[in-house]
Design a protein around this motif. Structure first.
Motif, PDB file in Angstrom:
ATOM      1  N   LEU A 122       2.603   8.095  11.233  1.00  0.00           N
ATOM      2  CA  LEU A 122       3.191   8.556  12.486  1.00  0.00           C
ATOM      3  C   LEU A 122       4.556   9.185  12.243  1.00  0.00           C
ATOM      4  CD1 LEU A 122       2.953   8.656  15.561  1.00  0.00           C
ATOM      5  CD2 LEU A 122       3.914   6.361  15.644  1.00  0.00           C
ATOM      6  N   GLU A 123       5.350   8.549  11.408  1.00  0.00           N
ATOM      7  CA  GLU A 123       6.693   9.042  11.131  1.00  0.00           C
ATOM      8  C   GLU A 123       6.670  10.374  10.386  1.00  0.00           C
ATOM      9  OE1 GLU A 123       8.421   5.909   8.915  1.00  0.00           O
ATOM     10  OE2 GLU A 123       8.651   4.560  10.635  1.00  0.00           O
ATOM     11  N   GLN A 124       5.650  10.584   9.555  1.00  0.00           N
ATOM     12  CA  GLN A 124       5.619  11.754   8.687  1.00  0.00           C
ATOM     13  C   GLN A 124       4.653  12.841   9.158  1.00  0.00           C
ATOM     14  OE1 GLN A 124       7.643  12.203   5.970  1.00  0.00           O
ATOM     15  NE2 GLN A 124       8.661  10.312   6.619  1.00  0.00           N
ATOM     16  N   GLY A 125       4.015  12.661  10.299  1.00  0.00           N
ATOM     17  CA  GLY A 125       3.089  13.674  10.789  1.00  0.00           C
ATOM     18  C   GLY A 125       1.776  13.730  10.029  1.00  0.00           C
ATOM     19  N   ALA A 174      -4.864  20.057   4.670  1.00  0.00           N
ATOM     20  CA  ALA A 174      -4.158  19.538   3.495  1.00  0.00           C
ATOM     21  C   ALA A 174      -2.708  19.179   3.784  1.00  0.00           C
ATOM     22  CB  ALA A 174      -4.227  20.563   2.360  1.00  0.00           C
ATOM     23  N   ALA A 175      -2.044  19.940   4.620  1.00  0.00           N
ATOM     24  CA  ALA A 175      -0.621  19.707   4.860  1.00  0.00           C
ATOM     25  C   ALA A 175      -0.344  18.413   5.610  1.00  0.00           C
ATOM     26  CB  ALA A 175      -0.022  20.889   5.619  1.00  0.00           C
ATOM     27  N   SER A 176      -1.352  17.894   6.326  1.00  0.00           N
ATOM     28  CA  SER A 176      -1.136  16.653   7.092  1.00  0.00           C
ATOM     29  C   SER A 176      -2.111  15.550   6.680  1.00  0.00           C
ATOM     30  CB  SER A 176      -1.262  16.925   8.592  1.00  0.00           C
ATOM     31  OG  SER A 176      -2.563  17.377   8.920  1.00  0.00           O
ATOM     32  N   THR A 177      -2.613  15.635   5.453  1.00  0.00           N
ATOM     33  CA  THR A 177      -3.507  14.613   4.912  1.00  0.00           C
ATOM     34  C   THR A 177      -2.776  13.857   3.804  1.00  0.00           C
ATOM     35  OG1 THR A 177      -5.532  15.843   5.428  1.00  0.00           O
ATOM     36  CG2 THR A 177      -5.678  14.197   3.688  1.00  0.00           C
ATOM     37  N   ALA A 178      -3.021  12.569   3.711  1.00  0.00           N
ATOM     38  CA  ALA A 178      -2.451  11.754   2.638  1.00  0.00           C
ATOM     39  C   ALA A 178      -3.528  10.820   2.112  1.00  0.00           C
ATOM     40  CB  ALA A 178      -1.248  10.955   3.138  1.00  0.00           C
ATOM     41  N   GLU A 179      -3.403  10.439   0.848  1.00  0.00           N
ATOM     42  CA  GLU A 179      -4.360   9.502   0.260  1.00  0.00           C
ATOM     43  C   GLU A 179      -3.831   8.077   0.323  1.00  0.00           C
ATOM     44  OE1 GLU A 179      -6.759   8.522  -3.900  1.00  0.00           O
ATOM     45  OE2 GLU A 179      -6.169  10.588  -3.431  1.00  0.00           O
ATOM     46  N   ALA A 198       0.868  -1.182   0.000  1.00  0.00           N
ATOM     47  CA  ALA A 198       0.000   0.000   0.000  1.00  0.00           C
ATOM     48  C   ALA A 198       0.898   1.223   0.000  1.00  0.00           C
ATOM     49  CB  ALA A 198      -0.917   0.005   1.228  1.00  0.00           C
ATOM     50  N   ARG A 199       0.308   2.352  -0.327  1.00  0.00           N
ATOM     51  CA  ARG A 199       1.091   3.588  -0.301  1.00  0.00           C
ATOM     52  C   ARG A 199       0.257   4.731   0.252  1.00  0.00           C
ATOM     53  NH1 ARG A 199       1.347   5.411  -6.759  1.00  0.00           N
ATOM     54  NH2 ARG A 199      -0.902   5.860  -6.968  1.00  0.00           N
ATOM     55  N   LEU A 200       0.947   5.757   0.715  1.00  0.00           N
ATOM     56  CA  LEU A 200       0.349   7.018   1.121  1.00  0.00           C
ATOM     57  C   LEU A 200       0.870   8.102   0.195  1.00  0.00           C
ATOM     58  CD1 LEU A 200       0.666   7.054   5.032  1.00  0.00           C
ATOM     59  CD2 LEU A 200      -1.455   6.897   3.708  1.00  0.00           C
ATOM     60  N   ILE A 201      -0.037   8.755  -0.518  1.00  0.00           N
ATOM     61  CA  ILE A 201       0.367   9.854  -1.388  1.00  0.00           C
ATOM     62  C   ILE A 201       0.367  11.136  -0.565  1.00  0.00           C
ATOM     63  CG2 ILE A 201      -0.103  11.133  -3.497  1.00  0.00           C
ATOM     64  CD1 ILE A 201      -1.612   8.719  -4.532  1.00  0.00           C
ATOM     65  N   ARG A 202       1.532  11.726  -0.386  1.00  0.00           N
ATOM     66  CA  ARG A 202       1.658  12.931   0.414  1.00  0.00           C
ATOM     67  C   ARG A 202       1.153  14.150  -0.351  1.00  0.00           C
ATOM     68  NH1 ARG A 202       7.824  12.192   2.416  1.00  0.00           N
ATOM     69  NH2 ARG A 202       8.008  11.510   0.247  1.00  0.00           N
ATOM     70  N   PRO A 203       0.805  15.221   0.370  1.00  0.00           N
ATOM     71  CA  PRO A 203       0.317  16.424  -0.309  1.00  0.00           C
ATOM     72  C   PRO A 203       1.404  17.068  -1.159  1.00  0.00           C
ATOM     73  CG  PRO A 203       0.678  16.842   2.029  1.00  0.00           C
ATOM     74  CD  PRO A 203       0.810  15.359   1.837  1.00  0.00           C
ATOM     75  N   ALA A 238       9.418   7.179  23.005  1.00  0.00           N
ATOM     76  CA  ALA A 238       9.485   6.701  21.625  1.00  0.00           C
ATOM     77  C   ALA A 238       9.319   7.830  20.628  1.00  0.00           C
ATOM     78  CB  ALA A 238       8.407   5.637  21.386  1.00  0.00           C
ATOM     79  N   GLY A 239       9.095   9.034  21.148  1.00  0.00           N
ATOM     80  CA  GLY A 239       8.969  10.180  20.267  1.00  0.00           C
ATOM     81  C   GLY A 239       7.607  10.331  19.641  1.00  0.00           C
ATOM     82  N   VAL A 240       6.620   9.595  20.130  1.00  0.00           N
ATOM     83  CA  VAL A 240       5.308   9.641  19.491  1.00  0.00           C
ATOM     84  C   VAL A 240       4.208  10.057  20.443  1.00  0.00           C
ATOM     85  CG1 VAL A 240       5.949   7.909  17.800  1.00  0.00           C
ATOM     86  CG2 VAL A 240       4.864   7.191  19.926  1.00  0.00           C
ATOM     87  N   GLY A 241       4.468  10.055  21.728  1.00  0.00           N
ATOM     88  CA  GLY A 241       3.395  10.285  22.684  1.00  0.00           C
ATOM     89  C   GLY A 241       2.734  11.631  22.529  1.00  0.00           C
ATOM     90  N   GLY A 242       3.551  12.693  22.479  1.00  0.00           N
ATOM     91  CA  GLY A 242       2.981  14.025  22.371  1.00  0.00           C
ATOM     92  C   GLY A 242       2.184  14.213  21.100  1.00  0.00           C
ATOM     93  N   PHE A 243       2.708  13.665  20.007  1.00  0.00           N
ATOM     94  CA  PHE A 243       2.034  13.789  18.714  1.00  0.00           C
ATOM     95  C   PHE A 243       0.642  13.177  18.755  1.00  0.00           C
ATOM     96  CE2 PHE A 243       1.121  11.788  14.551  1.00  0.00           C
ATOM     97  CZ  PHE A 243       1.007  12.925  13.784  1.00  0.00           C
ATOM     98  N   TRP A 244       0.554  11.905  19.230  1.00  0.00           N
ATOM     99  CA  TRP A 244      -0.736  11.245  19.235  1.00  0.00           C
ATOM    100  C   TRP A 244      -1.662  11.826  20.307  1.00  0.00           C
ATOM    101  CZ3 TRP A 244      -2.649   9.164  15.313  1.00  0.00           C
ATOM    102  CH2 TRP A 244      -1.878   8.417  14.432  1.00  0.00           C
TER     103      TRP A 244
END
Length: 283
Positions: A182-185, A129-134, A96-101, A261-267
């Motif tokens: 998660l890695e790409q915001g 738009a800046a944090s959405t991917a298809e 699968a893939r995520l198409i970035r904006p 793990a560097g993800v807590g604050g983000f989520w």
């Protein structure tokens, strides 16, 4: 367009596993692993698998346009890819893939924008738009699964395990997309799917917001979107057994992600912010 292709047995859902049975997440992690396809070697594997599914198994793309046996397009240059692999054999079974904006032209970032005119698709409050991917090129290969069955040592336990896991193979791809996001915001997903797949995901506890009516593009397809944090929260409430697979037993979830793990604050920002209170529902 970007519809998913899944083997027929992926549409049958079993009931949550009985308490005395081995946990479904453990069986899954013993059978499959998902990882980013970010090297030349793994990218070739992903494109070859797409060729197998989209050109040979389904006839969605013209093999003559992909003479090297690698299915790729103009969106791959700014996409993130993941590859689902069978552990015992090492055979890739899904991708699968995520198409970035597109930062230079956010209004023309994704294939969905070419076929869907629902104004919510362009609503920054619903889909920043800046944090959405298809989500795109989401597929499992029937031929790969047949190769796996032929290569594996057969036993009653193997058959029972495969029977339990068959409907849920796609969950590894969703975990892969979650890891990449998660890695790409990435906080939101858009996708164009067959109605049957949308119903399947709903039975797995994943609810999506429909964007306008069903469109006709190589069959009936439903444009939709979701906020990732809300999707996970709903899944945890409805199908905790499957949530364990998708979130790696919570390590990728808003509730249990750790700051170390560097993800807590983000989520936690996703889970606690105003956007996370908006419901996503499959009407």
């Amino acid at each position: 367009m970007q519809q998913a292709f899944l083997p027929k047995d992926a549409i049958h859902i079993e009931r949550p596993a009985a308490a005395e049975q081995r946990p479904l997440w453990r069986l899954y992690d013993q059978a499959y692993e998902v990882s980013p396809a970010c090297t030349r070697e793994t990218s070739v594997e992903a494109f070859a698998l797409r060729y197998q599914v989209y050109c040979l198994e389904k006839g969605f793309e013209d093999p003559a346009v992909n003479p090297l046996g690698l299915e790729c397009d103009a969106f791959d240059g700014r996409s993130l890819h993941c590859l689902l692999r069978h552990r015992e054999t090492g055979i890739p079974v899904g991708t699968a893939r995520l198409i970035r904006p597109n930062p230079l032209k956010l209004g023309a970032s994704w294939p969905i924008q070419q076929i869907c005119r629902d104004p919510r698709l362009f609503d920054e409050d619903l889909l920043p738009a800046a944090s959405t991917a298809e989500v795109s090129r989401f597929c499992l290969s029937t031929a790969a699964r047949a190769r796996i069955q032929a290569a594996c040592r057969r036993s009653a336990d193997t058959d029972e395990t495969e029977g339990r896991l068959a409907p849920y193979t796609i969950l590894g791809l969703i975990r892969g997309l979650l890891m990449l996001s998660l890695e790409q915001g990435i906080t939101h997903w858009t996708l164009v799917v067959e109605p049957a797949l949308l119903r399947l995901l709903g039975r797995m506890g994943m609810q999506f917001t429909k964007l306008g009516p069903i469109v006709e593009y190589h069959g009936r397809r439903q444009p939709c979107c979701t906020e990732i944090a809300a999707l996970l929260q709903g899944m945890r409430a409805k199908r905790r057994d499957l949530w364990n697979i998708v979130t790696d037993r919570g390590s990728l979830s808003p509730e249990t992600a750790t700051d170390s793990a560097g993800v807590g604050g983000f989520w936690r920002d996703l889970a606690g912010g105003p956007a996370a209170t908006r419901g996503v529902a499959l009407a």
